[in-house]
Design a protein around this motif. Structure first.
Motif, PDB file in Angstrom:
ATOM      1  N   GLU A 154      39.396  39.564  20.472  1.00 36.91           N
ATOM      2  CA  GLU A 154      40.091  38.839  19.420  1.00 36.91           C
ATOM      3  C   GLU A 154      39.452  39.075  18.048  1.00 36.91           C
ATOM      4  N   TYR A 180      42.671  38.026  27.190  1.00 38.50           N
ATOM      5  CA  TYR A 180      43.343  37.672  25.950  1.00 38.50           C
ATOM      6  C   TYR A 180      43.079  38.753  24.907  1.00 38.50           C
ATOM      7  N   ARG A 182      44.225  39.233  21.208  1.00 38.58           N
ATOM      8  CA  ARG A 182      44.944  38.490  20.186  1.00 38.58           C
ATOM      9  C   ARG A 182      44.299  38.679  18.819  1.00 38.58           C
TER      10      ARG A 182
END
Length: 226
Positions: A154, A180, A182
């Motif tokens: 991220e 994740y 992102r």
């Protein structure tokens, strides 16, 4: 010359520190002893922790092809004004786990990772975090096989880098870890950006709120269902 905790003789002075081999105890790489030049792959065994201070620079000799082999814990936390630099000298992989006995945890924050091959080659790692970092000029894809805990990639920028291949699994013998990806910026990619080659059971890959510039080809590939 000084003896570091990995029991290998290294040179230290105005030009920095040369280091290589297996760490025998918890170790901290300090700004005072930077830059560090890896002369042979740094191996971090199970239950051993390598911490790297903000502002440290790490390079590798051109004859070596892997910076770190990790079964223990590596924590490299820079900050917005003192980032940690990993320079692969044009031909190095950066972070790998031992494929047959992978247990490593790598936590990277405010790092610069540049001039190498793959960023990570991880199998069944307990966790991997890459946040607030700048990655550039990386010629080979990175791989994440079946993480057992959540992984966060991220708030990074990727410039002229190869893609990320990810597989996740949820089974009776393997707990699932979500991945994740992102809030990243991908610029001038080499080939695909993200490839989800396998997702079994309830395991998940969450890809959202990313930005793409100078992009050619496929942004996201997913496994074909039967």
């Amino acid at each position: 010359q000084i003896n570091l905790p990995n029991n290998k003789l290294v040179a230290s002075g105005d030009v920095g520190t040369q280091v290589g081999g297996i760490l025998a105890s918890n170790t901290t790489w300090t700004t005072a002893n930077s830059p560090y030049t890896i002369t042979s792959t740094i191996q971090i065994p199970d239950n051993i922790n390598l911490a790297i201070e903000p502002g440290v620079t790490i390079t590798i000799q051109s004859s070596d092809t892997t910076m770190f082999l990790i079964n223990g814990v590596m924590q490299a936390h820079g900050n917005i004004t003192n980032k940690i630099i990993f320079d692969g000298n044009g031909n190095s992989n950066f972070f790998k786990t031992n494929h047959t006995d992978a247990k490593g945890f790598v936590d990277l924050d405010y790092c610069i990772i540049r001039n190498g091959q793959s960023v990570f080659l991880f199998d069944n790692t307990s966790s991997f975090n890459l946040t607030n970092s700048e990655l550039s000029n990386l010629s080979e894809s990175s791989y994440l096989w079946y993480p057992s805990q959540d992984t966060f990639i991220e708030y990074n920028s990727f410039t002229n880098t190869a893609g990320i291949k990810i597989g996740t699994v949820d089974s009776s013998s393997h707990s699932p870890g979500a991945v994740y990806i992102r809030y990243n910026l991908f610029n001038s990619n080499q080939g695909f950006i993200i490839n989800n080659y396998a997702s079994y059971g309830s395991s998940k890959i969450i890809v959202n709120n990313n930005s793409f510039t100078n992009t050619v080809g496929i942004i996201l590939e997913v496994e074909k269902t039967a």
